[in-house]
Enzyme design. Structure first.
Site, mmCIF file in Angstrom:
data_model
loop_
_atom_site.group_PDB
_atom_site.id
_atom_site.type_symbol
_atom_site.label_atom_id
_atom_site.label_comp_id
_atom_site.label_asym_id
_atom_site.label_seq_id
_atom_site.Cartn_x
_atom_site.Cartn_y
_atom_site.Cartn_z
ATOM 1 N N ALA A 1 0.808 -1.220 0.000
ATOM 2 C CA ALA A 1 0.000 0.000 0.000
ATOM 3 C C ALA A 1 0.840 1.269 0.000
ATOM 4 O O ALA A 1 0.350 2.340 -0.339
ATOM 5 C CB ALA A 1 -0.929 0.005 1.217
ATOM 6 N N LYS A 2 2.101 1.159 0.435
ATOM 7 C CA LYS A 2 3.044 2.287 0.467
ATOM 8 C C LYS A 2 2.438 3.525 1.126
ATOM 9 O O LYS A 2 2.542 4.640 0.623
ATOM 10 C CB LYS A 2 3.543 2.618 -0.934
ATOM 11 C CG LYS A 2 4.324 1.483 -1.595
ATOM 12 C CD LYS A 2 4.871 1.901 -2.949
ATOM 13 C CE LYS A 2 5.666 0.775 -3.592
ATOM 14 N NZ LYS A 2 4.802 -0.328 -4.062
ATOM 15 N N ARG A 3 1.826 3.346 2.276
ATOM 16 C CA ARG A 3 1.197 4.459 2.973
ATOM 17 C C ARG A 3 2.248 5.316 3.682
ATOM 18 O O ARG A 3 3.264 4.825 4.160
ATOM 19 C CB ARG A 3 0.156 3.952 3.967
ATOM 20 C CG ARG A 3 -1.049 3.261 3.333
ATOM 21 C CD ARG A 3 -1.746 4.162 2.344
ATOM 22 N NE ARG A 3 -3.045 3.638 1.928
ATOM 23 C CZ ARG A 3 -3.349 3.264 0.695
ATOM 24 N NH1 ARG A 3 -2.436 3.338 -0.254
ATOM 25 N NH2 ARG A 3 -4.559 2.828 0.397
#
EC number: 4.1.1.23
Length: 276
Positions: A94-96
Site C-alpha cells: 500500500a506504500k502508505r
C-alpha cells in the site's frame, strides 16, 4: 501473540523465500480473457490464491484494487482472507505515508483490527521516518510487520535516495532507522522473534545498495525476473536476516491456468531457495 517476524521465519523455512505478487494490471486481465472490472478482478485473484496457496508470503498491489473503488476494496478484503485461510502470510503493498492522526488512521486500517489489515504493509518514510511511529506501534501491538521503502529501483528515486545526509545516503539512514526500531521493539510483543517486525524495501536492480548487515529484519526485494533482477545475484545484498525476492509479471504472464501460474512461481522459488 506470535509476532510477524516469528511467523515469517517459520513460513520461509517451510515454504521458501519467494514472495509472489498479485498485480492485476488491466493488460493482464485482458490477456487472461477477463473483463476489466471488479468481476474480472475477483476472477484474477481467485486464480492467484489457488496458484500461490503453497507459498510463504504473497504481496497484493493495493493500487490495482483501489482503481475499482469500493468493489475493488471488497475483492482485496476477500483475497487477504482467502490467502490467510490457506496459511499464506499477506503483505499489502500500500506504500502508505502521512503524519499524525492521518498516519494513525492508516495504521488502524492496515495494521490494526480491520478487514484490510494484512500480516504486513509497505510504508513510505519520506515525510520523515518519525512520521511512521503510529504505524510501527500499531503493527507491533497487533503482531504485524512493516516494510519501509529504502532504495527503490525506479530511476526517479535516485536523486533523493542517494543524496548524502551527514555522512550516509538517505537510503542508508532509512535502513539504520529501521534497524534502531527493531532494536527498540517491545520484547514482550516480539515474543522472542528471530527476525524483527520491521523490514525495508530494496530493489533487485539497485546499484550500490545500502548496508543491510545490522537491519535485524526482513528485506523485500522487488524487481526479480521481468524487471531485470537476477535470482542468482541476490545474495550480494549482504548479510540481511531474511531476503524476500518479490516477483509479479514474470509469474503472472504464465496465466490464466492455475497450474501454469503455480509452476512459474515454483521455478523461481527453486532459483532463490539458496537464500532461505
Amino acid at each position: 501473540m506470535t509476532g510477524f517476524g516469528q511467523r515469517l521465519d517459520a513460513a520461509v523455512s517451510a515454504r521458501g523465500p519467494l514472495c509472489p505478487g498479485i498485480d492485476p494490471h488491466p493488460e493482464l486481465l485482458n490477456a487472461w480473457g477477463l473483463t476489466v472490472d471488479a468481476e474480472g478482478l475477483r476472477a484474477f485473484c481467485d486464480i492467484c490464491v489457488a496458484a500461490f496457496a503453497g507459498f510463504a508470503i504473497v504481496k497484493p498491489q493495493v493500487a490495482f484494487f483501489e482503481a475499482y473503488g469500493s468493489a475493488g476494496f471488497a475483492v482485496l478484503e476477500d483475497t487477504i482472507a482467502a490467502l490467510r485461510a490457506e496459511g499464506v502470510l499477506v503483505l499489502a503493498d500500500a506504500k502508505r505515508g502521512d503524519i499524525g492522526s492521518t498516519m494513525a488512521a492508516y495504521a488502524a486500517a492496515w495494521a490494526g483490527d480491520s478487514p484490510l489489515a494484512a500480516d504486513a504493509v509497505t510504508a513510505s518514510p519520506y515525510l520523515g521516518f518519525g512520521s511512521l511511529r503510529p504505524l510501527l506501534d500499531t503493527a507491533v501491538a497487533n503482531g504485524r510487520g512493516v516494510f519501509v521503502l529504502a532504495a527503490t529501483s525506479n530511476p526517479e528515486g535516485v536523486g533523493l535516495q542517494r543524496a548524502v545526509a551527514g555522512d550516509v545516503t538517505v537510503a542508508q539512514s532509512i535502513v539504520d532507522a529501521v534497524a534502531q526500531a527493531n532494536r527498540e521493539a517491545d520484547p514482550a510483543a516480539r515474543d522472542g522473534d528471530p527476525v524483527g517486525p520491521f523490514g525495508v524495501v530494496v530493489g533487485a536492480t539497485v546499484a550500490d545498495p545500502p548496508d543491510l548487515h545490522m537491519l535485524g529484519g526482513p528485506v523485500l526485494v522487488p524487481g526479480v525476473g521481468a524487471q531485470g533482477g537476477r535470482p542468482e545475484a541476490l545474495g550480494g545484498l549482504g548479510n540481511a536476516r531474511r531476503l524476500l525476492p518479490a516477483v509479479s509479471r514474470e509469474v503472472l504472464r504464465a496465466g490464466p491456468a492455475v497450474d501454469d501460474v503455480r509452476a512459474a512461481a515454483e521455478r523461481l522459488r527453486d532459483q532463490v531457495a539458496y537464500l532461505a
